[in-house]
Write an enzyme that holds these catalytic residues in place. Sequence first.
Site, PDB file in Angstrom:
ATOM      1  N   HIS A 290       0.840  -1.197   0.000  1.00  0.00           N
ATOM      2  CA  HIS A 290       0.000   0.000   0.000  1.00  0.00           C
ATOM      3  C   HIS A 290       0.878   1.251   0.000  1.00  0.00           C
ATOM      4  O   HIS A 290       0.668   2.180  -0.791  1.00  0.00           O
ATOM      5  CB  HIS A 290      -0.902  -0.026   1.241  1.00  0.00           C
ATOM      6  CG  HIS A 290      -1.722   1.196   1.439  1.00  0.00           C
ATOM      7  ND1 HIS A 290      -3.077   1.237   1.185  1.00  0.00           N
ATOM      8  CD2 HIS A 290      -1.395   2.452   1.871  1.00  0.00           C
ATOM      9  CE1 HIS A 290      -3.535   2.452   1.442  1.00  0.00           C
ATOM     10  NE2 HIS A 290      -2.534   3.209   1.871  1.00  0.00           N
ATOM     11  N   GLU A 291       1.878   1.273   0.875  1.00  0.00           N
ATOM     12  CA  GLU A 291       2.756   2.443   0.960  1.00  0.00           C
ATOM     13  C   GLU A 291       3.646   2.576  -0.272  1.00  0.00           C
ATOM     14  O   GLU A 291       3.851   3.678  -0.783  1.00  0.00           O
ATOM     15  CB  GLU A 291       3.616   2.352   2.229  1.00  0.00           C
ATOM     16  CG  GLU A 291       2.838   2.469   3.523  1.00  0.00           C
ATOM     17  CD  GLU A 291       2.141   3.817   3.661  1.00  0.00           C
ATOM     18  OE1 GLU A 291       2.620   4.809   3.076  1.00  0.00           O
ATOM     19  OE2 GLU A 291       1.106   3.867   4.344  1.00  0.00           O
TER      20      GLU A 291
ATOM     21  N   HIS B 137       1.982   4.346  -3.160  1.00  0.00           N
ATOM     22  CA  HIS B 137       1.949   5.804  -3.075  1.00  0.00           C
ATOM     23  C   HIS B 137       3.230   6.409  -3.650  1.00  0.00           C
ATOM     24  O   HIS B 137       3.201   7.379  -4.414  1.00  0.00           O
ATOM     25  CB  HIS B 137       1.810   6.248  -1.610  1.00  0.00           C
ATOM     26  CG  HIS B 137       0.459   6.004  -1.016  1.00  0.00           C
ATOM     27  ND1 HIS B 137      -0.713   6.369  -1.648  1.00  0.00           N
ATOM     28  CD2 HIS B 137       0.093   5.461   0.175  1.00  0.00           C
ATOM     29  CE1 HIS B 137      -1.743   6.050  -0.871  1.00  0.00           C
ATOM     30  NE2 HIS B 137      -1.273   5.486   0.228  1.00  0.00           N
TER      31      HIS B 137
END
Length: 219
Positions: A22-23, A26
């Site tokens: 998820h990170e 980004h």
Amino acid sequence: MNELISTLAIWALPVVLAITLHEAAHGYVARYFGDPTAELAGRITLNPLQHIDPLGTVVVPVVILAVTTLFGGGGLLFGWAKPVPVNFGRLRKPKADMLWVAAAGPFVNLLMAIGWGLLFKFAVSLPQSSYTVPMMKMADAGMQINLVLMALNLLPLPPLDGGRIAVSLLPNKLAWRYARVEPYGFPILLVLLFTGVLWTILWPIVALSRMFLAGALGI
């Protein structure tokens, strides 16, 4: 104790992948739109060690799983990784591109939920054995944690991804005012978590998402 160890073994990989990828997403999308901050910090990587927060990625999920396993009951498996550094001012179109950077994390969680769903379907098709049962349990855990994180991060509360998406979509004056909530966002989130309100909000979203996923994949 054996049950706890088994539960931790089943959930470990899905939790780490869900939080860290998820990170990383980004950072990757931020780089695509012009901000190399995450890349320069070495955060655009699939190496979980670069993203793990000892408290949020390890201690908190383990404690929640331990309490749930040993004492029963259900709840929200909650955790976080080290936030990927993004300098929104370096994006080519900061306000507009913020939407895509923020949406990347939940989108990757959706893709992982689909992937775990396909693995679950594959495991179900195999003869039941000492390998297929843990595979099904891990795949089910993968669907659960990714759908929870997707729903959680889409809540319109800065600094969650949903809050940044809202800031991107709101008119400039309203967006500036709404962004000022960000310093209070995490304390608000913790209050919602420990009062049980957060799970009350998220559970219908997660349940509906699982229903749609199961229908789409035929599982």
